[in-house]
Design a protein around this motif. Structure first.
Motif, PDB file in Angstrom:
ATOM      1  N   SER A  20       2.717  -2.963 -10.321  1.00 56.09           N
ATOM      2  CA  SER A  20       3.536  -2.418 -11.397  1.00 56.09           C
ATOM      3  C   SER A  20       2.879  -2.533 -12.767  1.00 56.09           C
ATOM      4  CB  SER A  20       4.903  -3.102 -11.416  1.00 56.09           C
ATOM      5  OG  SER A  20       4.764  -4.501 -11.612  1.00 56.09           O
ATOM      6  N   GLY A  21       1.968  -3.466 -12.931  1.00 52.81           N
ATOM      7  CA  GLY A  21       1.299  -3.628 -14.213  1.00 52.81           C
ATOM      8  C   GLY A  21       0.151  -2.657 -14.428  1.00 52.81           C
ATOM      9  N   LEU A  22      -0.148  -1.844 -13.425  1.00 53.66           N
ATOM     10  CA  LEU A  22      -1.249  -0.891 -13.507  1.00 53.66           C
ATOM     11  C   LEU A  22      -0.723   0.509 -13.780  1.00 53.66           C
ATOM     12  CD1 LEU A  22      -3.327  -2.047 -10.411  1.00 53.66           C
ATOM     13  CD2 LEU A  22      -3.645  -2.693 -12.786  1.00 53.66           C
ATOM     14  N   GLU A  23      -1.572   1.311 -14.369  1.00 48.86           N
ATOM     15  CA  GLU A  23      -1.219   2.723 -14.568  1.00 48.86           C
ATOM     16  C   GLU A  23      -1.280   3.426 -13.219  1.00 48.86           C
ATOM     17  OE1 GLU A  23      -3.578   4.478 -17.640  1.00 48.86           O
ATOM     18  OE2 GLU A  23      -3.233   2.804 -19.000  1.00 48.86           O
ATOM     19  N   GLU A  24      -0.700   4.610 -13.132  1.00 48.85           N
ATOM     20  CA  GLU A  24      -0.573   5.307 -11.850  1.00 48.85           C
ATOM     21  C   GLU A  24      -1.906   5.475 -11.120  1.00 48.85           C
ATOM     22  OE1 GLU A  24       0.975   9.530 -10.110  1.00 48.85           O
ATOM     23  OE2 GLU A  24       1.904   8.742 -11.911  1.00 48.85           O
ATOM     24  N   GLY A  25      -2.913   5.967 -11.773  1.00 54.32           N
ATOM     25  CA  GLY A  25      -4.218   6.147 -11.136  1.00 54.32           C
ATOM     26  C   GLY A  25      -4.848   4.833 -10.721  1.00 54.32           C
ATOM     27  N   GLU A  26      -4.668   3.802 -11.534  1.00 53.22           N
ATOM     28  CA  GLU A  26      -5.215   2.485 -11.209  1.00 53.22           C
ATOM     29  C   GLU A  26      -4.487   1.871 -10.026  1.00 53.22           C
ATOM     30  OE1 GLU A  26      -4.620   0.604 -14.974  1.00 53.22           O
ATOM     31  OE2 GLU A  26      -6.680   0.953 -15.605  1.00 53.22           O
ATOM     32  N   ALA A  27      -3.180   2.081  -9.940  1.00 48.74           N
ATOM     33  CA  ALA A  27      -2.405   1.540  -8.822  1.00 48.74           C
ATOM     34  C   ALA A  27      -2.867   2.160  -7.506  1.00 48.74           C
ATOM     35  CB  ALA A  27      -0.913   1.770  -9.037  1.00 48.74           C
ATOM     36  N   GLN A  28      -3.061   3.464  -7.487  1.00 44.38           N
ATOM     37  CA  GLN A  28      -3.530   4.129  -6.270  1.00 44.38           C
ATOM     38  C   GLN A  28      -4.926   3.655  -5.903  1.00 44.38           C
ATOM     39  OE1 GLN A  28      -1.754   6.136  -4.123  1.00 44.38           O
ATOM     40  NE2 GLN A  28      -3.525   5.651  -2.864  1.00 44.38           N
ATOM     41  N   GLN A  29      -5.772   3.454  -6.892  1.00 45.91           N
ATOM     42  CA  GLN A  29      -7.124   2.958  -6.643  1.00 45.91           C
ATOM     43  C   GLN A  29      -7.059   1.547  -6.050  1.00 45.91           C
ATOM     44  OE1 GLN A  29      -9.589   2.570 -10.133  1.00 45.91           O
ATOM     45  NE2 GLN A  29     -11.463   2.721  -8.930  1.00 45.91           N
ATOM     46  N   ALA A  30      -6.172   0.710  -6.560  1.00 47.59           N
ATOM     47  CA  ALA A  30      -6.019  -0.643  -6.025  1.00 47.59           C
ATOM     48  C   ALA A  30      -5.539  -0.603  -4.575  1.00 47.59           C
ATOM     49  CB  ALA A  30      -5.054  -1.445  -6.895  1.00 47.59           C
ATOM     50  N   VAL A  31      -4.573   0.256  -4.276  1.00 49.69           N
ATOM     51  CA  VAL A  31      -4.078   0.400  -2.911  1.00 49.69           C
ATOM     52  C   VAL A  31      -5.210   0.863  -1.991  1.00 49.69           C
ATOM     53  CG1 VAL A  31      -2.547   1.751  -1.410  1.00 49.69           C
ATOM     54  CG2 VAL A  31      -1.667   0.789  -3.544  1.00 49.69           C
ATOM     55  N   ASP A  32      -5.992   1.832  -2.432  1.00 51.28           N
ATOM     56  CA  ASP A  32      -7.110   2.339  -1.629  1.00 51.28           C
ATOM     57  C   ASP A  32      -8.134   1.240  -1.341  1.00 51.28           C
ATOM     58  OD1 ASP A  32      -5.898   4.834  -1.681  1.00 51.28           O
ATOM     59  OD2 ASP A  32      -7.248   5.644  -3.223  1.00 51.28           O
ATOM     60  N   ILE A  33      -8.416   0.423  -2.333  1.00 49.76           N
ATOM     61  CA  ILE A  33      -9.391  -0.661  -2.164  1.00 49.76           C
ATOM     62  C   ILE A  33      -8.865  -1.699  -1.183  1.00 49.76           C
ATOM     63  CG2 ILE A  33     -10.503  -2.604  -3.338  1.00 49.76           C
ATOM     64  CD1 ILE A  33     -10.776  -0.686  -5.779  1.00 49.76           C
ATOM     65  N   VAL A  34      -7.598  -2.075  -1.315  1.00 48.32           N
ATOM     66  CA  VAL A  34      -7.000  -3.042  -0.394  1.00 48.32           C
ATOM     67  C   VAL A  34      -7.037  -2.491   1.030  1.00 48.32           C
ATOM     68  CG1 VAL A  34      -4.845  -4.193   0.272  1.00 48.32           C
ATOM     69  CG2 VAL A  34      -5.570  -4.174  -2.128  1.00 48.32           C
ATOM     70  N   GLN A  35      -6.713  -1.219   1.211  1.00 45.94           N
ATOM     71  CA  GLN A  35      -6.750  -0.613   2.540  1.00 45.94           C
ATOM     72  C   GLN A  35      -8.164  -0.603   3.109  1.00 45.94           C
ATOM     73  OE1 GLN A  35      -4.853   3.171   1.833  1.00 45.94           O
ATOM     74  NE2 GLN A  35      -2.830   2.356   2.310  1.00 45.94           N
ATOM     75  N   ALA A  36      -9.159  -0.356   2.271  1.00 45.97           N
ATOM     76  CA  ALA A  36     -10.549  -0.363   2.732  1.00 45.97           C
ATOM     77  C   ALA A  36     -10.970  -1.763   3.177  1.00 45.97           C
ATOM     78  CB  ALA A  36     -11.476   0.150   1.630  1.00 45.97           C
ATOM     79  N   VAL A  37     -10.556  -2.779   2.448  1.00 47.14           N
ATOM     80  CA  VAL A  37     -10.893  -4.163   2.806  1.00 47.14           C
ATOM     81  C   VAL A  37     -10.222  -4.544   4.120  1.00 47.14           C
ATOM     82  CG1 VAL A  37     -10.601  -6.589   2.116  1.00 47.14           C
ATOM     83  CG2 VAL A  37     -11.365  -4.897   0.446  1.00 47.14           C
ATOM     84  N   VAL A  38      -8.951  -4.191   4.269  1.00 45.24           N
ATOM     85  CA  VAL A  38      -8.234  -4.489   5.511  1.00 45.24           C
ATOM     86  C   VAL A  38      -8.903  -3.783   6.688  1.00 45.24           C
ATOM     87  CG1 VAL A  38      -6.056  -4.149   6.752  1.00 45.24           C
ATOM     88  CG2 VAL A  38      -6.035  -5.001   4.405  1.00 45.24           C
ATOM     89  N   ALA A  39      -9.292  -2.530   6.514  1.00 46.25           N
ATOM     90  CA  ALA A  39      -9.966  -1.786   7.580  1.00 46.25           C
ATOM     91  C   ALA A  39     -11.291  -2.444   7.943  1.00 46.25           C
ATOM     92  CB  ALA A  39     -10.184  -0.333   7.168  1.00 46.25           C
ATOM     93  N   TRP A  40     -12.047  -2.888   6.951  1.00 43.65           N
ATOM     94  CA  TRP A  40     -13.331  -3.544   7.201  1.00 43.65           C
ATOM     95  C   TRP A  40     -13.130  -4.832   7.996  1.00 43.65           C
ATOM     96  CZ3 TRP A  40     -15.637  -8.221   6.059  1.00 43.65           C
ATOM     97  CH2 TRP A  40     -17.008  -8.295   6.280  1.00 43.65           C
ATOM     98  N   TYR A  41     -12.176  -5.667   7.563  1.00 45.84           N
ATOM     99  CA  TYR A  41     -11.919  -6.916   8.289  1.00 45.84           C
ATOM    100  C   TYR A  41     -11.414  -6.651   9.697  1.00 45.84           C
ATOM    101  CZ  TYR A  41     -12.924 -10.326   4.679  1.00 45.84           C
ATOM    102  OH  TYR A  41     -13.570 -11.120   3.780  1.00 45.84           O
ATOM    103  N   THR A  42     -10.579  -5.643   9.866  1.00 51.79           N
ATOM    104  CA  THR A  42     -10.080  -5.290  11.195  1.00 51.79           C
ATOM    105  C   THR A  42     -11.235  -4.917  12.111  1.00 51.79           C
ATOM    106  OG1 THR A  42      -7.974  -4.549  10.271  1.00 51.79           O
ATOM    107  CG2 THR A  42      -8.555  -3.722  12.464  1.00 51.79           C
ATOM    108  N   GLU A  43     -12.174  -4.134  11.621  1.00 54.43           N
ATOM    109  CA  GLU A  43     -13.344  -3.748  12.409  1.00 54.43           C
ATOM    110  C   GLU A  43     -14.213  -4.963  12.735  1.00 54.43           C
ATOM    111  OE1 GLU A  43     -16.015  -1.949  14.716  1.00 54.43           O
ATOM    112  OE2 GLU A  43     -14.117  -1.093  14.049  1.00 54.43           O
TER     113      GLU A  43
END
Length: 62
Positions: A20-43
């Motif tokens: 919530s403290g991030l602007e809209e574009g930054e929030a989506q970028q943060a979500v994308d990064i978290v998803q990429a990290v989770v995918a990497w660890y899962t693999e």
């Protein structure tokens, strides 16, 4: 790429994101990064489980 997340409060559970403290574009970028990290660890975990365990240490390659 640098994301500034100062002052972002953590939500009540790990399944809820709170950017919530991030602007809209930054929030989506943060979500994308978290998803990429989770995918990497899962693999990594899946690959480790496919390999036979070595005695005394974790196997990093089959």
């Amino acid at each position: 790429m640098k994301i500034k997340i100062e002052g972002v409060a953590m939500s009540g559970t790990p399944d809820e994101s709170d950017f919530s403290g991030l602007e809209e574009g930054e929030a989506q970028q943060a979500v994308d990064i978290v998803q990429a990290v989770v995918a990497w660890y899962t693999e990594q975990i899946a690959a480790e489980r496919r390999c036979p365990m070595r005695t005394g240490s974790r196997s990093t390659a089959c």
